[in-house]
Design an enzyme around this catalytic site. Structure first.
Site, mmCIF file in Angstrom:
data_model
loop_
_atom_site.group_PDB
_atom_site.id
_atom_site.type_symbol
_atom_site.label_atom_id
_atom_site.label_comp_id
_atom_site.label_asym_id
_atom_site.label_seq_id
_atom_site.Cartn_x
_atom_site.Cartn_y
_atom_site.Cartn_z
ATOM 1 N N ASP A 69 39.016 76.976 75.402
ATOM 2 C CA ASP A 69 37.722 76.298 75.445
ATOM 3 C C ASP A 69 37.644 75.343 76.624
ATOM 4 O OD1 ASP A 69 39.526 74.340 74.420
ATOM 5 O OD2 ASP A 69 38.925 74.824 72.390
ATOM 6 N N ASN A 141 39.548 68.887 60.696
ATOM 7 C CA ASN A 141 38.497 69.505 59.872
ATOM 8 C C ASN A 141 38.641 71.018 59.803
ATOM 9 O OD1 ASN A 141 37.699 70.290 62.421
ATOM 10 N ND2 ASN A 141 35.630 69.452 62.290
ATOM 11 N N HIS A 143 39.039 73.061 62.433
ATOM 12 C CA HIS A 143 38.512 73.843 63.558
ATOM 13 C C HIS A 143 39.640 74.519 64.327
ATOM 14 C CE1 HIS A 143 38.784 70.045 66.223
ATOM 15 N NE2 HIS A 143 39.527 70.933 66.822
ATOM 16 N N GLU A 148 33.836 74.908 65.086
ATOM 17 C CA GLU A 148 33.702 73.918 64.028
ATOM 18 C C GLU A 148 33.392 74.596 62.691
ATOM 19 O OE1 GLU A 148 34.564 71.005 64.616
ATOM 20 O OE2 GLU A 148 33.810 70.198 66.500
#
Length: 270
Positions: A69, A141, A143, A148
């Site tokens: 990314d 979380n 990801h 996400e």
């Protein structure tokens, strides 16, 4: 899925490096492809890979590296752009030629340009013959890359908005949360699943809930990292703190011990 739990982050890094070297050498390709993650999780792994290069056990001179990314909107050369991070942490110490490092393009002037750049990145990955070993971290979380919670499990490289949680977690690399970009270009979960081997590296108590959800929870967009359960060759290398909430720990340890024993017998046969 193979789950390996080691006592310390240093041992995690050493074992994870073995998984990478085995995957790249075993691929048997003249130009192997290594998928690269950023953040704190893979730093020890990269240091161990540098040791493998120095010892002659790994040669990345003809390899290609593909980043997971990139942030949108950072100025060229910004020290926290993932291109710059990987130039420092991977290309220089591991001997990967900078021109053979590929990073999603987050410099597009508008959404159309960013979308076109994401599609071009998918084509570049395909043209390279796919990723042999994809290194992965995991967000608190759940990801994976910058996918996400709520990301489609079949998604491809695309523009995504970063969650408030992710921006807060990454603020330590910037001068406060307000300096963290709000958007990114990330490989999709479907893109990640195309890699021949997935390697998840995680250490620390802060990752324990996400690790448990990813490895033992349902396959769900609510925990993007759960797609590892869908892959035929996924390896998770964890320290004790990251593994503390795993319910099937005894089974993982027994399986790992069996694999180690068979490996030892095989080595003695030679």
């Amino acid at each position: 899925m193979e789950v390996l739990v080691l006592p310390t982050p240093a041992e995690v890094a050493r074992r994870a490096a073995e998984v990478v070297v085995d995957g790249l050498v075993g691929a048997g390709r003249p130009e192997p492809v290594l998928g690269l993650a950023t953040g704190s999780s893979p730093l020890g792994l990269y240091a161990e890979l540098a040791n493998a290069v120095a010892a002659g056990r790994l040669d990345l001179t003809h390899a290609r590296g593909f980043a997971l990314d990139e942030y949108v909107g950072l100025t060229p050369g910004h020290p926290q752009s993932y291109r710059e991070v990987l130039l420092r942490e991977v290309c220089a110490p591991l001997g990967l030629p900078p021109e053979r490092l590929h990073v999603p393009d987050g410099s597009g002037v508008d959404e159309a340009a960013l979308v076109a750049g994401a599609a071009a990145y998918e084509r570049l990955l395909e043209g390279a013959g796919g990723v042999d070993v994809q290194i992965l971290g995991i967000g608190a979380n759940g990801h994976l890359g910058f996918n996400e919670p709520g990301s489609a499990l079949s998604s491809r490289t695309r523009v995504k908005r970063l969650s408030d949680r992710t921006r807060a977690d990454n603020a330590r690399f910037f001068d406060g949360t307000e300096e963290v970009p709000t958007h990114c270009v990330t490989q999709g979960l479907g893109t990640v699943l195309d890699a021949r081997r997935l390697l998840l590296v995680a250490s620390g108590v802060a990752k324990a809930e996400a690790v448990a959800a990813a490895l033992e929870g349902p396959l769900s967009a609510s925990c993007p990292a759960s797609v590892l359960q869908w892959h035929a060759d996924a390896v998770a290398v964890l320290d004790e703190d990251a593994a503390r909430l795993l319910r099937n720990r005894h089974y993982y340890d027994a399986s790992a011990a069996g694999l180690a024993e068979r490996h030892t017998r095989s080595s003695k046969a030679w």
